[in-house]
Structures are given as C-alpha cells and as structure tokens.
Design an enzyme around this catalytic site. Structure first.
Site, short mmCIF file in Angstrom:
data_model
loop_
_atom_site.label_atom_id
_atom_site.label_comp_id
_atom_site.label_asym_id
_atom_site.label_seq_id
_atom_site.Cartn_x
_atom_site.Cartn_y
_atom_site.Cartn_z
N HIS A 47 26.21 48.05 27.28
CA HIS A 47 25.65 49.31 26.80
C HIS A 47 26.65 49.97 25.89
O HIS A 47 27.84 50.03 26.20
CB HIS A 47 25.34 50.24 27.99
CG HIS A 47 24.85 51.59 27.54
ND1 HIS A 47 23.55 51.80 27.14
CD2 HIS A 47 25.48 52.77 27.40
CE1 HIS A 47 23.41 53.06 26.78
NE2 HIS A 47 24.56 53.67 26.92
N ASP B 83 15.40 61.08 34.57
CA ASP B 83 16.34 61.29 33.47
C ASP B 83 15.64 61.92 32.27
O ASP B 83 16.19 62.82 31.62
CB ASP B 83 16.98 59.95 33.07
CG ASP B 83 17.91 60.13 31.88
OD1 ASP B 83 18.88 60.92 32.02
OD2 ASP B 83 17.67 59.53 30.82
N ARG C 104 18.29 69.69 29.87
CA ARG C 104 19.70 69.85 29.46
C ARG C 104 19.80 70.13 27.97
O ARG C 104 20.63 70.93 27.52
CB ARG C 104 20.49 68.58 29.82
CG ARG C 104 20.70 68.40 31.31
CD ARG C 104 21.18 66.99 31.63
NE ARG C 104 22.35 66.62 30.88
CZ ARG C 104 22.67 65.36 30.53
NH1 ARG C 104 21.88 64.35 30.90
NH2 ARG C 104 23.75 65.10 29.86
N SER D 270 23.10 59.82 33.92
CA SER D 270 21.94 59.53 33.05
C SER D 270 22.03 58.10 32.52
O SER D 270 21.08 57.32 32.61
CB SER D 270 21.94 60.55 31.90
OG SER D 270 21.16 60.12 30.84
N LYS E 47 19.89 54.37 34.16
CA LYS E 47 18.99 53.50 33.37
C LYS E 47 19.49 52.05 33.39
O LYS E 47 18.70 51.11 33.42
CB LYS E 47 18.88 54.04 31.94
CG LYS E 47 18.05 55.33 31.87
CD LYS E 47 18.06 55.97 30.51
CE LYS E 47 19.31 56.74 30.25
NZ LYS E 47 19.34 57.65 29.14
N1 URA Z 1 22.87 59.37 26.50
C1 URA Z 1 22.13 59.32 27.64
O1 URA Z 1 21.43 58.34 27.88
N2 URA Z 1 22.22 60.38 28.48
C2 URA Z 1 22.97 61.47 28.25
O2 URA Z 1 22.99 62.37 29.06
C3 URA Z 1 23.71 61.51 27.06
C4 URA Z 1 23.66 60.44 26.20
#
Ligand code: URA
Length: 433
Positions: free
Chosen positions: A82, A161, A168, A183, A187
């Site tokens: 990632h 999320d 947010r 977050s 994922k």
């Molecule tokens: N990328 C994400 O997937 N989540 C965040 O909170 C910030 C950047």
C-alpha cells in the site's frame, strides 16, 4: 454505555476499551450515534491521541462493519502493498508483477486517484480492454491460476471508514495519526492478505509533508498490523519530487513497461526492488529482504517480470501487445516541449504543483465524478541533482488541446528551481520499519 461518557473520557486523555470502541463504531454505522457526537469524539482523538491498543481495537471494529475477503482457498501466504500516494507513483504496476514473477502470491485491491495523486486502477484502465471490476470469484481464481490479480476496492469493505472519513473531512480531523492509521489498515486487513508492505511517503507531493509525522504514521500502522496478527513492514520514501519521470495514466503505464524490461528510471527501479525484497521476505520466499532483492533483479533482467505483466494484462481482458508496442497506448494529440530557462543544477521541484498541473490537464480528478483522460500528463527530462544547459529539454506536456498545453507550460517552468552550485541527488528510501 453512554456516548457522552466516551467523548468525555477521551477528552480527558483516557484510554477507551475494545468494547467501548466497538460500541462507538457499530452504533455510528447504524445511525444511532449522531454526526455531532462522533465529530466531538474525533476532535478529542485529534488532541489526545490513542494508544496502540486503542488503534488496534478501533481498526478491528471498523473491519467488522463490513465484508471481509476470504483468500484462504488460495494456497500460501498472500502479499499486498500500500502506498500513501504520491505524484508519478506507478510502483504497483512494476512491483506486483515483479513479485509474482518471483513466486509471490499477489492479491491486490487498489483505489482510484483523487486530487494531485493518481490511482493504480485509473492507470491500468488506460490499457485498452483492461478490466478492473473483477468479481470476488474471478479475483480469487485468477490469483490461484497466475499468482496475481488487481481489482478495484469493493464498496462493501469497511463502510465505517467511508462514513467516518466523510465526517473527518468536514470537521478538520483528517490529520490525526491514529485515525489515518486505522482507516488505512482496516481496508488492508479486510482485503484478506497475510503480509503487507507499506510505502509511506513524505514531502511536498505526499499526503504527509513532514518526515516525523510520516514516521509516526508508519510505526502506528505496522504496530496495528502486527497486533492484528498479520505481517507488516513499512518503508519511508521521499516524495519531494515525482517518482520516475512520467505523470499521467498512459505515460505511467509506458514507464512501468520500460521499467519491467529493466530500462526504467533508477529511483523507480530501486524503490520496487526495496519494497519487493520486503514482500518476498514477509511471504517467506527469501531469507532476507536483500536476498529477495537479488531474486527480483534477476526477474527483471531475465524478462520474467515483463512476461508476468503481459500475462496479467491478458488475464484481465487487456491487450498484452501494448507491452511490445507502446504506440498502442492512448496518445495525446498535443505534445509541447519545455526547455530549461537557464544553466544550472536543479535543486528543488514543486512536486505537488506538478501533480495539480497533470490533474488539470485531465490526468486526475478534482472531484470524485471527474472523468480521467488517460493520454494526458507530463514527462520530465530532468530531476533534482541534474545539470542542464539553457535551452536543454526539461519536460514535455501531453495535452488534449493547444490552450491546455499553453496553460500547463507556463506553470510548469516555475516548478523547477535552479542553482549554480552542484546539488546531490536525494536519497529515496530513508527508513525501513
Ligand atoms: N487515506 C485513507 O485511506 N484514510 C485516511 O484517513 C487518510 C488517508
């Protein structure tokens, strides 16, 4: 349990329990906790932070809000990577077939680009015919058969999320390390792979500008991943200038192909070998990350990595001939050359602005609904530490029309800062965690 008490506890710097975090997330997702209370809690987290224990519990609670991908029918350890995103970051396009060519089992769910950074899915879709909307069954079958598949992330993963991030974004609480880490990691974990290498970027073109913050984010994510029982490592890499030379979808595919043939830019090649060595090591396919890198170098020079990329393209419905003939990729009708305005060494590049120029040409999205133009973008001919004579080729603008090229050219020249003092090429990888 009362939401008010949980907000109060965090506001006073207390540590929430797993049960309390599960309560917050599950009730927020089903609509029982209103946005104003969740916003207040996010702000309390922003100021008071979270322990690793809390971050892990929050991550697991977020995963439980949606579907989890089960890859257990595929033999062996499944690996993924990632990136926190950057300008010209086409690492996945090179790294994943490279690792698969060395025997890694790569099951990758990727995102689309937004703002000044691109997304792997958009890049792959510039290959004529390439499908990224695989069903879960197709995805698992393909990974089992050829060792690699790349698909768009399904909306069913981690709905918590999506809802929390939207909140947010409106309440100035995006920039909280515990919230960002949970977050991202939620994922990745929901996508089911056993081992994950994170490429955490810092600098002007990255989500995290500051090195120390990026380091903190990387440590937090590795800690959460390991506590959740998966193998995690992170690399911190420089994003104060674009990675490689190409920015824009079709241009980046072409650069990835060149790199898979062993003729790519040194920075991109080095980053792929570093990340790939770690992936092979985590998957138990090499004794050390360094011996993993050696295996991968051999896969580049033997042509095996390039062959794996063509196999991937074919398996997902794309035209594998693009590998041998880059002219089959979408091409911009207008190509404008930009020349160096003076003699000198390049000491700095406004990386983020280059990403925005490419986005405005059509290579990226300003808003989610924007349509990507695969053929447009920028190609640099020099990077930080290079010396150019006045009038030497500095960059190219690939545009749909003359007026776009004109606008981009005017902005682009100001992104390069020259000096008469020699400048060292900056190190790309700073830390491995
Ligand atoms: N990328 C994400 O997937 N989540 C965040 O909170 C910030 C950047």
């Amino acid at each position: 349990m009362r939401v008010y008490d949980l907000i109060w506890k965090k506001r006073e710097g207390g540590e929430l329990t797993r049960e309390e975090l599960e309560f917050l997330i599950s009730r927020f997702v089903n609509g029982e906790i209103p946005d104003y209370q969740m916003s207040a809690w996010c702000m309390a987290v922003f100021f008071k932070g979270m322990t690793f224990e809390e971050c892990t519990a929050l991550t697991l609670a977020m995963i439980d809000s949606g579907q989890k991908i089960d890859l257990s029918s595929i033999p062996g350890l499944k690996v993924d990577k990632h990136s926190t995103g950057g300008v010209g970051d086409k690492t996945s396009l090179v790294l994943l077939p490279l690792v698969a060519a060395a025997g890694g089992t790569v099951a990758k769910m990727s995102g689309r680009g937004l703002g000044h950074t691109g997304g792997t899915i958009d890049k792959l879709e510039s290959i004529p015919g390439f499908r990224t909307d695989l069903s879960q069954n197709e995805f698992i079958k393909q990974v089992s058969q050829i060792g690699i598949a790349i698909m768009g992330q399904t909306k069913a993963l981690v709905p918590a999320d999506k809802k929390l991030y939207a909140l947010r974004d409106l309440t100035a609480t995006v920039e909280s390390i515990p919230l960002i880490a949970s977050s991202i990691v939620s994922k990745k974990l929901a996508a089911g792979t056993d081992a994950i290498v994170l490429d955490v970027k810092y600098g002007d073109g990255a989500f995290m500008h500051d090195f120390e913050n990026a380091l903190d984010l990387a440590r937090t994510m590795v800690e959460i991943g390991n506590r959740a029982g998966r193998r995690f490592k992170a690399v911190l890499s420089d994003m104060n200038q674009p990675l490689g030379l190409a920015i824009g979808n079709s241009l980046e595919i072409a650069e990835a192909i060149t790199t898979l043939k062993g003729e790519g830019p040194p920075d991109l090649t080095k980053l792929c070998l570093t990340l790939g060595g770690l992936m092979l090591f985590l998957a138990g396919l090499s004794d050390t990350p360094e011996s993993g890198e050696e295996m991968l170098s051999e896969k580049l020079s033997s042509g095996a990595a390039f062959a794996k990329f063509k196999e991937l393209i074919e398996a997902q419905g794309g035209n594998p001939k693009v590998g041998d003939d880059l002219n089959l990729l979408p091409k911009a009708p207008v190509i404008r050359k930009i020349m160096a305005p003076c003699d000198g060494w390049i000491e700095r590049i406004n990386c983020r602005t280059l990403g925005i120029i490419a986005m405005e040409l059509g290579a990226g999205r300003n808003r989610l609904e924007d349509i990507i133009k695969p053929e447009v973008g920028l190609r640099l001919h020099a990077k930080v530490g290079d010396y150019l004579k006045k009038g030497a080729l500095l960059a190219e603008v690939h545009a749909l029309k003359d007026s776009d090229a004109e606008m981009a050219s005017l902005q682009l020249v100001d992104c390069f800062h020259f000096t008469l003092e020699p400048v060292d090429r900056p190190a790309l990888v700073k830390v491995i965690i």
